[in-house]
Design a protein around this motif. Structure first.
Motif, PDB file in Angstrom:
ATOM      1  N   HIS A  79       0.351  -1.029  -0.148  1.00  0.00           N
ATOM      2  CA  HIS A  79       0.142  -0.015  -0.033  1.00  0.00           C
ATOM      3  C   HIS A  79       0.953   1.178   0.082  1.00  0.00           C
ATOM      4  O   HIS A  79       1.194   1.708   1.181  1.00  0.00           O
ATOM      5  CB  HIS A  79      -1.216   0.179   1.900  1.00  0.00           C
ATOM      6  N   HIS A  81       0.254   5.340  -1.785  1.00  0.00           N
ATOM      7  CA  HIS A  81      -0.231   6.140  -2.528  1.00  0.00           C
ATOM      8  C   HIS A  81       1.469   7.162  -3.504  1.00  0.00           C
ATOM      9  O   HIS A  81       2.384   8.046  -2.623  1.00  0.00           O
ATOM     10  CB  HIS A  81      -0.211   8.044  -1.793  1.00  0.00           C
ATOM     11  N   HIS A 237      -9.122   2.055   1.406  1.00  0.00           N
ATOM     12  CA  HIS A 237      -9.150   1.831   2.634  1.00  0.00           C
ATOM     13  C   HIS A 237      -9.741   1.290   3.642  1.00  0.00           C
ATOM     14  O   HIS A 237     -11.178   1.343   3.175  1.00  0.00           O
ATOM     15  CB  HIS A 237      -9.027   3.390   3.399  1.00  0.00           C
ATOM     16  N   HIS A 276      -5.192  -0.678   6.231  1.00  0.00           N
ATOM     17  CA  HIS A 276      -5.362  -0.926   7.820  1.00  0.00           C
ATOM     18  C   HIS A 276      -6.167  -1.483   8.073  1.00  0.00           C
ATOM     19  O   HIS A 276      -5.543  -2.241   9.207  1.00  0.00           O
ATOM     20  CB  HIS A 276      -5.521   1.256   8.073  1.00  0.00           C
ATOM     21  N   ASP A 327       2.159   3.567   3.229  1.00  0.00           N
ATOM     22  CA  ASP A 327       1.286   4.063   2.762  1.00  0.00           C
ATOM     23  C   ASP A 327       1.660   5.997   2.947  1.00  0.00           C
ATOM     24  O   ASP A 327       1.378   6.352   3.394  1.00  0.00           O
ATOM     25  CB  ASP A 327       0.511   4.191   4.091  1.00  0.00           C
TER      26      ASP A 327
HETATM   27 ZN   LIG Z   1      -3.593   5.251   2.047  1.00  0.00          ZN
END
Ligand SMILES: [Zn+2]
Ligand SMILES: Nc1nc2[nH]cnc2c(=O)[nH]1
Length: 442
Positions: A79, A81, A237, A276, A327
């Motif tokens: 994960h 971005h 998420h 998460h 993340d």
């Molecule tokens: Zn994220």
């Protein structure tokens, strides 16, 4: 300047990896052979060298003999971005929802500009590769062309990735960063079609509704059906913070819980990875297990945004697939080695809070960062460790480099090294047998 180098197909030395039964296996003096397609064709103790050289018709002088270096499997970031990389290390004074509004939506909006996108996406791919991320599961932005640009860069550098064009048709706090419902689906279709035309061997699309709170039920439904009909991966998420839970409950009143929202929209499958999951109930974890959906544990982000601490032991007890994620930029480091350390910290903090808590060992966390990540992304037939038949995604670790972040003392074992090395100790990176780090000068 991407690499285009073929690896020597034969290595002899120490290999450290995980298997289902053993979180860390150290295999000294082994020989590993990779074919021209990047597949591991044999992996055996080197007393079999004679026999292997006859079977596989190789010359013993073509074997690259490792000295003080050793191989570990490539790290799998489940994960990240890519678009938030330009904010890395900044804007961590807020919790999730105000953080999205003040820092994250504004930066993602900038990816309309393809030049900007190309610059940042090149940097994030270089940085993650240098840190040993051989496979990344990326969020891009709502912009299809910029998301395709990320795919081009990933392929050019030889990284393995799932790439998602972000979908969101609700944004009440930063109005200019959202899409019309039908446009979001159409652009996802265009993204998948255009990526397929490129025929990149190791870059795949992933359907990416941002999270329930930024998607209408209609959009979730259409994306779920699209993923189902095309057998695509899905990411989003879930249950990251308490205020997010409250909002989601209000928006999706008739659903049993957060997990049920995704489940009812065909978004919780055995090709789903949800980031998460800090506040998932046992009941929800059972649904994850039943559907074969995975969780991406993002410990740096969970701490940096004060979201909460994921109880990974409980996730494992429910036999839910789990990998680690950086993340970025909720997490301030693009390094999976950092994610490993934050995951170790998290399990220890949980044990401080609850005496008797069954901590995860660093060995288990090493497995989650490699084999676990491959399972979470449904790629464990292809990568995750050095089993024969898988592709050779690997990091050549040298603990004794100039400017290393730590000293080596006599008598220290590989096990110590596993915990404390950093990217300076990653000398070479391979994806499907091809050396992708160091980059070649073009
Ligand atoms: Zn994220
Ligand atoms: N950490 C994190 N959580 C999210 N939830 C929805 N969007 C995001 C995001 O960009 N980062």
């Amino acid at each position: 300047a991407p690499a285009a180098q073929r690896a020597p197909a034969l290595f002899r030395g120490t290999f450290v990896h995980s298997t289902q039964v053993s979180p860390v296996q150290i295999l000294n003096d082994h020989i590993l052979g990779v074919d021209k397609n990047g597949k591991i064709v044999f992996f055996e103790a080197s007393d079999k060298e004679e026999k292997l050289s006859e079977t596989w018709h190789f010359n013993k002088k073509d074997i690259r003999v490792l000295q003080k270096e050793f191989f570990i499997p490539g790290l799998v970031d489940t994960h990240i971005h890519a678009s938030q990389y330009s904010n890395i290390g900044t804007g961590l004074d807020l919790t999730l929802l105000p953080w999205l509004t003040k820092y994250t939506f504004p930066v993602e909006a900038k990816y309309k500009d393809l030049k900007f996108a190309e610059d940042i996406y090149t940097k994030v791919v270089e940085r993650t590769l240098k840190n040993g991320t051989t496979t990344a599961c990326y969020f891009a932005t709502i912009h299809t062309d910029a998301s395709l640009k990320l795919c081009d860069i990933v392929d050019n550098y030889g990284q393995r990735a799932l790439v998602g064009k972000v979908c969101m048709d609700i944004n009440d706090t930063f109005h200019k960063y959202k899409e019309e419902t039908s446009h979001s689906l159409e652009e996802t279709q265009r993204f998948v079609t255009e990526l397929a035309k490129r025929k990149y061997p190791r870059v795949k699309p992933i359907v990416t509704p941002r999270f329930a709170a930024s998607c209408s039920s209609e959009l979730l439904k259409q994306l779920g059906l699209f993923a189902k009909h095309n057998n695509l991966h899905i990411q989003s998420h879930i249950s990251e913070t308490r205020p997010e839970l409250e909002i989601t409950k209000r928006l999706f009143e008739k659903y049993e819980n957060y997990t049920d929202v995704y489940y009812q929209h065909n978004l919780l499958t055995d090709k789903t990875v949800m980031a998460h999951g800090v506040y998932l109930s046992d009941e929800e974890l059972k649904v994850f297990h039943r559907e074969g959906a995975a969780i991406s544990h993002c410990p740096n982000s969970n701490i940096s945004l004060c979201s909460g601490l994921l109880d990974m032991r409980n996730v494992l007890k429910h036999q839910v697939k789990v990998g680690l994620g950086t993340d970025v930029s909720g997490g301030y480091s693009a390094s999976m080695l950092d994610a490993i350390r934050r995951a170790i910290d998290t399990t220890k903090i949980l044990s401080v809070q609850s005496p008797g808590y069954e901590k995860l060992s660093y060995k288990e966390i090493f497995r989650i960062a490699t084999l676990g990540g491959s399972q979470a992304l449904g790629l464990d037939k292809l990568i995750g460790n050095f089993e024969v038949g898988k592709e050779f995604d690997a990091l050549l670790i040298n603990v004794d480099v100039p400017n290393s972040a730590f000293e080596m003392f006599p008598g220290e074992t590989n096990e110590v090294i596993i915990q404390y090395r950093d990217d300076r100790n990653i000398e070479e990176v391979y994806v499907a047998g091809k050396q992708v780090v160091p980059f070649l000068e073009s």
